[in-house]
Design an enzyme around this catalytic site. Structure first.
Site, short mmCIF file in Angstrom:
data_model
loop_
_atom_site.label_atom_id
_atom_site.label_comp_id
_atom_site.label_asym_id
_atom_site.label_seq_id
_atom_site.Cartn_x
_atom_site.Cartn_y
_atom_site.Cartn_z
N ARG A 107 -5.19 12.47 -1.05
CA ARG A 107 -4.83 12.43 -2.48
C ARG A 107 -5.66 13.49 -3.17
NH1 ARG A 107 -3.87 7.31 -6.36
NH2 ARG A 107 -1.95 7.50 -5.18
N HIS A 161 4.55 13.05 -4.89
CA HIS A 161 4.06 11.76 -4.37
C HIS A 161 5.13 11.24 -3.40
CE1 HIS A 161 1.72 8.27 -4.01
NE2 HIS A 161 1.74 7.78 -5.23
N GLN A 164 5.47 7.49 -2.35
CA GLN A 164 5.97 6.67 -3.44
C GLN A 164 7.50 6.72 -3.50
OE1 GLN A 164 3.91 4.91 -5.89
NE2 GLN A 164 5.90 3.96 -6.10
N ASP A 169 6.86 6.26 -15.62
CA ASP A 169 5.50 6.45 -15.10
C ASP A 169 4.62 6.80 -16.31
OD1 ASP A 169 3.26 6.95 -13.52
OD2 ASP A 169 3.99 8.86 -12.72
N CYS A 189 5.88 3.23 -10.76
CA CYS A 189 5.05 3.37 -9.55
C CYS A 189 3.74 2.61 -9.68
CB CYS A 189 4.79 4.84 -9.27
SG CYS A 189 4.03 5.70 -10.66
N ARG A 239 5.43 -0.05 -0.44
CA ARG A 239 4.58 1.08 -0.08
C ARG A 239 4.00 0.84 1.32
NH1 ARG A 239 1.98 4.17 -3.91
NH2 ARG A 239 1.22 5.30 -2.10
N1 NVA Z 1 1.89 10.35 -12.15
C1 NVA Z 1 0.79 9.45 -11.83
C2 NVA Z 1 1.12 8.63 -10.65
C3 NVA Z 1 0.06 7.62 -10.27
C4 NVA Z 1 0.40 6.85 -9.03
C5 NVA Z 1 -0.47 10.26 -11.61
O1 NVA Z 1 -0.41 11.30 -10.94
O2 NVA Z 1 -1.52 9.86 -12.11
N1 CP Z 2 1.41 4.13 -7.21
C1 CP Z 2 0.22 4.50 -6.70
O1 CP Z 2 0.12 5.48 -5.97
O2 CP Z 2 -0.81 3.69 -7.05
P1 CP Z 2 -2.36 4.01 -6.84
O3 CP Z 2 -2.69 5.19 -7.73
O4 CP Z 2 -3.07 2.76 -7.26
O5 CP Z 2 -2.59 4.36 -5.42
#
Ligand code: NVA
Ligand code: CP
Length: 315
Positions: A112, A139, A142, A234, A274, A302
């Site tokens: 990540r 992502h 997801q 989101d 998500c 997931r």
């Molecule tokens: N768009 C959000 C998704 C979190 C799972 C982010 O990148 O923070």
């Molecule tokens: N949806 C998702 O990726 O959640 P987290 O940021 O908690 O991993």
């Protein structure tokens, strides 16, 4: 495994790395893993016994960390969580050096990251599979779990309409690419300037030409959700965009998913997010906790879908 084993040893940086057959294979395997876990409480086989997954996190996580780590345990393997301070990707040593070292010890990596280029570079330099666990651009895990969830609800995907309401962000990009591969009509309702990446839209359009998907962009969220099967939202400011949160909150206010917007879509619409959600911002609590919401099914799936990815790439 994907049904033909074609994902073995491969990385998953973008949804666009996958063919329709590979996605179908992941869905079939996720279904089987989910059914077996539900009926027996555990898996009979341990396809990842002795295997180790390194999990690089430059940003916080609840779902991604817990689902990958739990998934590895259930499959007989082991996962190592590497917090932002442990690795300092590209600061303490180069991204490629991290990839080359990890490749000597572990059987797979999830990452990540802030910069999409960092996960691409990890995949390039590693000799083990690298899975994108969220970047600023995509992502993929997801989107795969989400459309698996819709398939589970509806029994099919082709011809459904999914309207993403809000910021054309990483989650939208992956849903757009995957939706266009699977024959889903994908709409976006966003303020001007937040339509997402033009190159990804062009790529999705090229994919859609082969699947019959229609890809559309709207300003008016009520128009965009008309006859939609899925409303997806989101956060308005993603991780890394915290400094813009206040300005975005004003700009995105007309894009809140509330009861009125859900009513504009129709009786059978499902609402997806998500998570994590900012209750009262992009979605009201009554919708998030209401009868149309399937957000916890998404969160559960997931794990099942990612287990299918882990077995397909690492077993
Ligand atoms: N768009 C959000 C998704 C979190 C799972 C982010 O990148 O923070
Ligand atoms: N949806 C998702 O990726 O959640 P987290 O940021 O908690 O991993």
């Amino acid at each position: 495994m994907s049904l033909d084993g074609s994902l073995r040893g491969r990385s998953l940086v973008s949804v666009a790395d996958l063919t329709r057959e590979e996605v179908d294979g992941l869905f079939v395997h996720a279904r089987a893993l989910k059914d077996e876990l539900r009926s027996r409480g555990r898996h009979q086989l341990a396809p990842l016994a002795g295997r180790t997954l390194a999990m690089i996190f430059e940003k916080p996580s609840l779902r991604t960390r817990v689902t990958f780590e739990t998934g590895m345990t259930q499959l007989g393997g082991h996962a190592i969580y590497l917090a932002p301070a442990d690795i300092q990707l590209g600061v303490r040593e180069t991204v490629a050096d991290v990839a080359r070292n990890l490749s000597r010890w572990v059987d797979g990596v999830i990452a990540r990251v802030f910069r999409h280029a960092a996960v691409a570079e990890l995949a390039e330099a590693a000799s083990v599979p690298v899975v994108n666990a969220l970047s600023d651009v995509e992502h993929p895990c997801q989107a795969l779990a989400d459309l698996f969830t819709v398939l589970e609800r509806r029994g099919g995907l082709r011809g459904l309409t999914l309207t993403f309401v809000g910021d054309g962000n990483n989650v939208y990009h992956s849903l757009l690419l995957l939706g266009s591969l699977l024959g889903i009509h994908v709409r976006l309702a966003s303020p001007a300037g937040y339509e997402g990446d033009a190159a990804i839209f062009a790529r999705a359009q090229a994919i859609a030409a082969g699947s019959g998907s229609r890809l559309e962009r709207f300003r008016d969220p009520h128009e965009a959700v008309c006859d939609a099967d899925v409303i997806y939202t989101d956060v308005w400011a993603s991780m890394g965009q915290e400094a813009e949160a206040a300005a975005r909150a004003r700009l995105f206010a007309p894009y809140r998913v509330d009861e009125a917007l859900v009513r504009a879509a129709g009786r059978d619409v499902v609402v997806m997010h998500c998570l994590p959600a900012h209750r009262g911002q992009e979605i009201t609590s009554d919708v998030l906790d209401g009868a149309h919401s399937i957000v916890l099914d998404q969160a559960e799936n997931r794990m099942h879908l990612q287990k299918a990815i882990l077995v397909a790439t690492m077993a």
